[in-house]
Design an enzyme around this catalytic site. Structure first.
Site, PDB file in Angstrom:
ATOM      1  N   HIS A 267     -34.332  27.097 -52.047  1.00 47.58           N
ATOM      2  CA  HIS A 267     -33.187  27.608 -51.291  1.00 47.58           C
ATOM      3  C   HIS A 267     -32.036  26.612 -51.270  1.00 47.58           C
ATOM      4  O   HIS A 267     -32.220  25.415 -51.489  1.00 47.58           O
ATOM      5  CB  HIS A 267     -33.596  27.961 -49.853  1.00 47.58           C
ATOM      6  CG  HIS A 267     -34.236  26.818 -49.102  1.00 47.58           C
ATOM      7  ND1 HIS A 267     -35.558  26.495 -49.247  1.00 47.58           N
ATOM      8  CD2 HIS A 267     -33.730  25.927 -48.216  1.00 47.58           C
ATOM      9  CE1 HIS A 267     -35.845  25.454 -48.480  1.00 47.58           C
ATOM     10  NE2 HIS A 267     -34.743  25.082 -47.844  1.00 47.58           N
ATOM     11  N   ARG A 286     -35.759  18.142 -54.111  1.00 49.81           N
ATOM     12  CA  ARG A 286     -34.475  18.717 -54.500  1.00 49.81           C
ATOM     13  C   ARG A 286     -34.533  19.262 -55.926  1.00 49.81           C
ATOM     14  O   ARG A 286     -35.278  18.747 -56.757  1.00 49.81           O
ATOM     15  CB  ARG A 286     -33.370  17.682 -54.358  1.00 49.81           C
ATOM     16  CG  ARG A 286     -33.147  17.293 -52.904  1.00 49.81           C
ATOM     17  CD  ARG A 286     -31.966  16.361 -52.704  1.00 49.81           C
ATOM     18  NE  ARG A 286     -31.839  16.077 -51.270  1.00 49.81           N
ATOM     19  CZ  ARG A 286     -32.569  15.174 -50.632  1.00 49.81           C
ATOM     20  NH1 ARG A 286     -33.458  14.450 -51.280  1.00 49.81           N
ATOM     21  NH2 ARG A 286     -32.404  14.993 -49.336  1.00 49.81           N
TER      22      ARG A 286
HETATM   23 ZN    ZN Z   1     -34.694  23.376 -46.518  1.00 47.62          ZN
END
Ligand code: ZN
EC number: 5.3.1.8
Length: 435
Positions: A267, A286
């Site tokens: 997300h 990430r």
């Molecule tokens: Zn998050």
């Protein structure tokens, strides 16, 4: 109960106005203000008001876990407050990210400890041994990318942009329309095979062309998706996250709507203000849209590639405008939004009661509210919050003037048969309730 003072974190993507206005400070602020932390996370615990000076909520809980958390919660969550509540204010997109599940977090934390990666190293993935599912509830219109989109729709989007290389990717997905197909394309893009920088340029051009062909007022089917990829591409021209954004559900939450991000869900929050609650962890993997460390093999290990639409939470319930319980499968947290309003003819929302026995954080986000128990009372205006230890007697919430909007955070009930399963403030009105 005690007044709680959160800690503001400044990140480049933060807003100069939202948190300053919410908490009644001069706006715009000098620095971008991204997050207000309300919890007992060791990195930035909130402070509770004491007679003389504030003390950290972390210290308050460590000194008296049974009184603050209650015996059952103290045992269940190893003497720690299991959730972290935040107010989030994003003016710019945050990084593309996912969070590990509990097993991955434990193993990853031990592995990085064993190999001697310092806790504060930028290359460190696992800062603690806990998972970090999260729930975000919009305060303003809130935009996000979350979870892999249904493959047929993604194929339609890739073809709509009219980029030769994307057509080839669409064919590849059509030949394998399941999570393995998405995983293969994602891996190609994030590992930089087939010159992604050139492809990113082509995608940005494709998006610009797609948006320019729309007549005024008539939005194309993928206008929001194309606009997002275009914006991300101008900000991060060499980042494969721009391509990956094309694979994700593009979501707009209206105020009061929520989104639950389970472990492994990829997300990126794009913009807007929200209340966010999560398990008390800092574990982030990430996947792009950031100058920070991206550990591709570990990300591939954690990501859930199953394509599915993301359910928007909050519109169900008896009177969702007044009371919204955002139900998730997680034990660590449960969030309820209450609107208290004395102007309603039937008086149905003039007050609500929080039963004794659970630790809670109460956050007022609009208007002002009075919390009262048999021992004391406390008024919270917008942007202010309170800590209610488990030992606190039942507390009644009422609007100080006509209206208030309040969020109540606690852990989820452990007993499935308990009336607590009905959520916090199961009954509004001035009825006393045991929840
Ligand atoms: Zn998050």
């Amino acid at each position: 109960m005690k007044r709680l003072h959160g800690v503001i974190r400044s990140y480049a993507w933060g807003s100069h106005t939202v948190l300053a206005e919410l908490t009644g400070r001069p706006s715009p602020s000098d620095r971008p203000e991204a997050e207000l932390w309300l919890g007992a996370h060791p990195a930035d615990p909130a402070h509770v008001d004491d007679a003389v000076s504030g003390v950290s909520l972390l210290d308050v809980i460590s000194a008296d876990p049974l009184g603050q958390l209650g015996a059952a919660n103290a045992e269940r969550f190893r003497g720690r407050l299991p959730f972290l509540l935040k107010v989030l204010a994003a003016d710019e997109p945050l990084s593309l990210q996912a969070h590990p599940n509990a097993v991955q977090a434990r193993e990853g934390f031990e592995r990085e400890n064993a190999s001697g990666v310092p806790l504060d190293s930028p290359a460190r993935n696992y800062k603690d041994d806990n998972h970090k599912p999260e729930l975000v509830v919009a305060l303003t219109k809130f935009e996000a990318l979350a979870g892999f989109r249904d493959v047929r729709r993604t194929v339609a989007l890739l073809r709509a942009l009219g980029v030769a290389e994307l057509n080839r990717c669409a064919e590849q997905l059509e030949a394998q329309t399941n999570s393995s197909g998405i995983r293969a394309l994602f891996t190609q893009w994030i590992t930089g095979d087939r010159h992604p920088a050139t492809l990113i340029g082509g995608v940005v051009e494709g998006c610009r062309r797609y948006l320019s062909t729309m007549s005024d007022g008539a939005d194309g089917e993928f206008a929001a998706e194309a606009q997002t990829a275009l914006e991300l591409g101008s900000r991060y021209p060499n980042d494969p996250g721009v391509l990956i954004s094309l694979l994700l559900n593009r979501i707009t939450l209206e105020p009061g709507e929520g989104l639950f991000l389970a472990a492994g869900n990829l997300h990126a929050y794009l913009r807007g203000a929200a209340v966010e609650i999560m398990a008390n962890s800092d574990n982030v993997l990430r996947g792009g849209l950031t100058p920070k460390h991206v550990d591709v093999p570990e990300l591939l290990n954690v990501l859930d590639f199953r394509p599915a639409p993301m359910p928007v939470l909050g519109a169900d319930g008896v009177d969702p405008d007044l009371r919204r319980l955002y139900r998730t499968p997680e034990a660590e947290f449960e969030l309820t939004r209450l609107k208290l309003d004395t102007s309603r003819d039937d008086g149905s929302s003039s007050a609500a009661t929080l039963a004794a026995g659970d630790p809670r954080i109460v956050l007022c986000t609009a208007g002002s509210t009075v919390l009262s128990s048999q021992c004391d009372s406390l008024e919270l205006s917008a942007g202010q919050s309170a800590w209610l230890p488990a030992s606190n007697p039942a507390v009644t919430l009422a609007p100080a003037q006509q209206r208030a909007q309040v969020f109540v955070a606690r852990s989820a009930p452990s007993d499935v048969d308990s009336p607590r399963r009905q959520g916090d403030c199961a009954h509004m009105h001035s009825t006393n309730l045991d929840n």
